[in-house]
Design an enzyme around this catalytic site. Structure first.
Site, PDB file in Angstrom:
ATOM      1  N   LYS A  47      -6.330  -9.712   8.752  1.00  0.00           N
ATOM      2  CA  LYS A  47      -5.602 -10.185   7.575  1.00  0.00           C
ATOM      3  C   LYS A  47      -5.588 -11.704   7.586  1.00  0.00           C
ATOM      4  CE  LYS A  47      -1.424  -9.591   4.859  1.00  0.00           C
ATOM      5  NZ  LYS A  47      -0.170  -8.851   4.696  1.00  0.00           N
ATOM      6  N   GLU A 102      -5.607  -2.534  13.607  1.00  0.00           N
ATOM      7  CA  GLU A 102      -6.527  -1.407  13.738  1.00  0.00           C
ATOM      8  C   GLU A 102      -7.208  -1.169  12.406  1.00  0.00           C
ATOM      9  OE1 GLU A 102      -5.166   2.778  13.980  1.00  0.00           O
ATOM     10  OE2 GLU A 102      -3.144   1.995  13.653  1.00  0.00           O
ATOM     11  N   ASP A 148       9.429  -3.952   1.451  1.00  0.00           N
ATOM     12  CA  ASP A 148       8.385  -3.851   0.425  1.00  0.00           C
ATOM     13  C   ASP A 148       7.696  -2.490   0.491  1.00  0.00           C
ATOM     14  OD1 ASP A 148       7.007  -4.801  -1.770  1.00  0.00           O
ATOM     15  OD2 ASP A 148       5.450  -5.791  -0.592  1.00  0.00           O
ATOM     16  N   LYS A 150       6.195   0.592  -0.974  1.00  0.00           N
ATOM     17  CA  LYS A 150       5.594   0.921  -2.263  1.00  0.00           C
ATOM     18  C   LYS A 150       4.276   1.647  -1.985  1.00  0.00           C
ATOM     19  CE  LYS A 150       3.401  -3.671  -2.525  1.00  0.00           C
ATOM     20  NZ  LYS A 150       3.302  -4.916  -3.314  1.00  0.00           N
ATOM     21  N   PRO A 151       3.690   2.297  -2.980  1.00  0.00           N
ATOM     22  CA  PRO A 151       2.456   3.055  -2.731  1.00  0.00           C
ATOM     23  C   PRO A 151       1.323   2.230  -2.141  1.00  0.00           C
ATOM     24  CG  PRO A 151       3.411   3.717  -4.818  1.00  0.00           C
ATOM     25  CD  PRO A 151       4.232   2.548  -4.332  1.00  0.00           C
ATOM     26  N   ALA A 152       1.194   0.965  -2.537  1.00  0.00           N
ATOM     27  CA  ALA A 152       0.093   0.142  -2.028  1.00  0.00           C
ATOM     28  C   ALA A 152       0.226  -0.143  -0.537  1.00  0.00           C
ATOM     29  CB  ALA A 152       0.016  -1.167  -2.805  1.00  0.00           C
ATOM     30  N   ASP A 172       1.839  -3.584   6.170  1.00  0.00           N
ATOM     31  CA  ASP A 172       2.267  -4.801   5.478  1.00  0.00           C
ATOM     32  C   ASP A 172       3.740  -5.108   5.677  1.00  0.00           C
ATOM     33  OD1 ASP A 172       2.337  -7.085   4.030  1.00  0.00           O
ATOM     34  OD2 ASP A 172       1.366  -6.272   2.248  1.00  0.00           O
TER      35      ASP A 172
END
Length: 601
Positions: A47, A102, A148, A150-152, A172
């Site tokens: 990231k 990973e 945070d 959420k689906p993402a 995340d």
């Protein structure tokens, strides 16, 4: 190239070790890359911190870098948890941090899965919810709040057996925080931290982050997964935030046994919100019901059509076959692969079709919707319509419409269920179809095989049409044989399965007749959903196969019914065989023949 370009990193080597191969995705904090670890000869995910504006103030840059380090630290503290993406390391390259994680080959985030495949069954949502809840709880026990959910930020990856979405992982932790440790906050107290539409109301109004706020976000996520859209999604971020704080979520249509869980998680007051332990117990009950086996009943091969009622429109209707199962609400849309191995998916929930801009000018005529549509009077709410399509192909070209005032003199193709007012013809043409789609979504989601049709006023007929677009729901492959939605009168016998909706409560007077009744009183069966049989199955054969197909495709354990007390039911009719869809309506009933009542199970 500037930092943040999706292709700026391909071929770069980070920290003398990680070769960037391709971009996997990204979010508000950075880009995620697939990289090859040249030291260990394996693939990892990296990231990268992103700064869209090179001139971003130094204080903000420092805060975002610090947040990236915090993300790595918080996620690393949950290293080894089966439902948290593992963080291996955090390093600096050219003055910026990179997080080494990973790599999950074949993974897709929940947002993308929903976009590709549509809403999920309640049991699958419960399975995902249990995994995410386990990850959140592990973080909460360490004092780490995600903030945070959420689906993402939920990844679905293949498990060891090869099941494509078997592994569920939360990722995340970019805006996570440990409020009780005194660590530095990297966002202003006045800023909204999280994603609009999934943010807890107490956070939207400036309250402190708490575990209960993460649970509210989980509720929004599960609602989105089972319903196909977020509970507070609106046209603008401000409207969404306002809805989170002041409005109730839209009434769920597909949630089934998940509905009480959603209601508890989406409680506005965090003190009254369902606790993690309570949510875990409720989700576990949906995923693993009390009995792993359920009875199969047989259709009476000698039974006559259940809707054999005097109506000139209704062809011989169908035979009920007990079997098929589910919960007292509704499953998601039709399964992609259904009984008989057919690859075609029916238009459950329906695509949208608009007549806007398709009409000829009309030669100065004041016909409300143009000469081609043919109506000389404006449509009214509740009007049943018969549509004649050019060439006989439904939803191709502009249909010629006629009103059937009785909804019975002919086999109606559909009905007017809503209107959208407009200030001008241009506004009606531009906004009418989208608003019609929204106004009719709930009804279309509850029917098996329908599509929407927006009938926009012609330029010269705008006033004659009442300055509004008519929103119709029509059978996707054939007539609907009667009124839809709240236009159906309780006590009326069904003329065809086409008008049966999820959540309908049925009084079964005989194997020849089913009537619509109120769910507030006693009823015999509850409509759960739909499946379809193979192209080679005749209507007579369907009466033998429908029960088994429903039991397989709409099992009661997916919707919270105890299989030791309930069994599946199935109804068929001639209409789906004439249209070639071979649709079967699946219901649930008590095994002992007793009546059901209220919000079961």
């Amino acid at each position: 190239m500037p930092s943040g370009s999706p292709t700026s990193g391909v071929g770069r080597v980070i920290a003398g070790r990680y070769l960037l191969l391709r971009r996997l995705g990204g979010g508000g904090m950075g880009h995620v890359w697939l990289a090859h670890d040249q030291r260990l000869a394996c693939e990892v995910a990296l990231k990268e911190i992103v700064f869209g504006d090179p001139a971003e103030p130094g204080q903000e840059r420092e805060a975002r870098v610090a947040r990236a380090r915090a993300e790595a630290r918080h996620a690393a503290g949950l290293r080894g948890h089966p439902h948290v993406v593992t963080v291996h390391d955090v390093l600096e390259h050219e003055g910026l941090p990179w997080i080494v994680m990973e790599y999950l080959a074949g993974a897709v985030d929940l947002r993308d899965r929903l976009a590709r495949s549509g809403p999920l069954a309640p049991a699958e949502c419960a399975r995902i919810g249990l995994a995410v809840l386990d990850a959140l709880t592990a973080g909460h026990e360490r004092g780490v709040l995600h903030r945070d959910v959420k689906p993402a930020n939920i990844l679905l990856a293949p498990d060891r057996t090869g099941a494509p979405h078997g592994r569920v992982l939360l990722t995340d932790y970019g805006i996570s925080v440990q409020p009780d440790t005194g660590e530095t906050r990297y966002t202003m107290a006045s800023a909204l931290v999280g994603t609009v539409g999934y943010l807890a109301p107490e956070r939207a109004t400036g309250g402190p982050p708490t575990p209960a706020a993460d649970l509210f976000s989980l509720g929004c996520t599960l609602y989105h997964a089972v319903e196909g859209r977020a509970p507070f999604a609106r046209d603008s971020p401000l409207a969404s935030v306002t809805a989170v704080v002041t409005e109730d979520p839209r009434a769920p249509v597909r949630a089934g046994a998940l509905e009480p869980v959603l209601r508890g998680l989406l409680t506005k007051d965090p003190e009254r919100r369902t606790t993690a332990r309570e949510v875990e117990a409720e989700l576990a009950r949906i995923v693993t019901p009390r009995s792993e086996t359920y009875p199969r009943t047989r259709t009476d091969l000698g039974s006559r059509a259940p809707w054999d009622v005097p109506a000139p429109l209704a062809p011989e209707a169908a035979a009920p076959g007990p079997s098929g199962a589910g919960h007292h609400r509704r499953p998601r849309a039709l399964r992609a692969v259904l009984a008989g191995g057919l690859g075609t998916v029916l238009a459950l929930g329906g695509a949208w079709y608009a007549l806007a801009g398709r009409e000829a000018a009309g030669g100065g005529s004041a016909a409300p919707y143009g000469e081609t549509v043919g109506l000389v009077e404006p449509l009214r709410k509740g009007d049943c319509v018969v549509a004649g399509w050019p060439g006989g192909t439904r939803f191709t070209g502009t249909p010629r419409l006629a009103v059937d005032p009785t909804c019975a003199d002919e086999a109606p193709d559909g009905q007017v269920v809503a209107f959208v007012p407009a200030a001008s013809h241009e506004e009606a043409r531009e906004r009418g179809p989208a608003l019609c789609e929204e106004r009719t979504r709930e009804l279309r989601d509850r029917l098996a095989d329908v599509r929407g049709l927006a009938v926009v006023p012609a330029p010269d007929g705008f006033g004659a049409a009442g300055r509004r677009t008519a929103c119709l729901v029509l059978g996707a492959h054939g007539p609907v044989y009667g009124p839809l939605g709240d236009r159906r009168r309780p006590g009326t016998a069904f003329a065809d399965t086409a008008t049966m909706q999820r959540r309908d409560c049925l009084e079964v007077r005989s194997r020849r007749e089913a009537r619509l009744v109120s769910c507030e009183g006693p009823y015999d069966e509850l409509v759960l959903g739909f499946t379809r049989l193979g192209e080679d199955v005749t209507l007579a054969g369907a009466r033998a196969e429908a029960d088994t197909a429903c039991a397989r495709e709409v099992p009661p354990r997916d919707y919270g019914f105890d299989p030791s007390d309930h069994e599946a039911g199935a109804w068929t009719s001639e209409g789906p065989w004439k249209s070639g869809t071979h649709l079967v309506v699946c219901t649930v009933r008590r095994q002992n023949g007793g009546t059901m009542e209220g919000a079961e199970p």
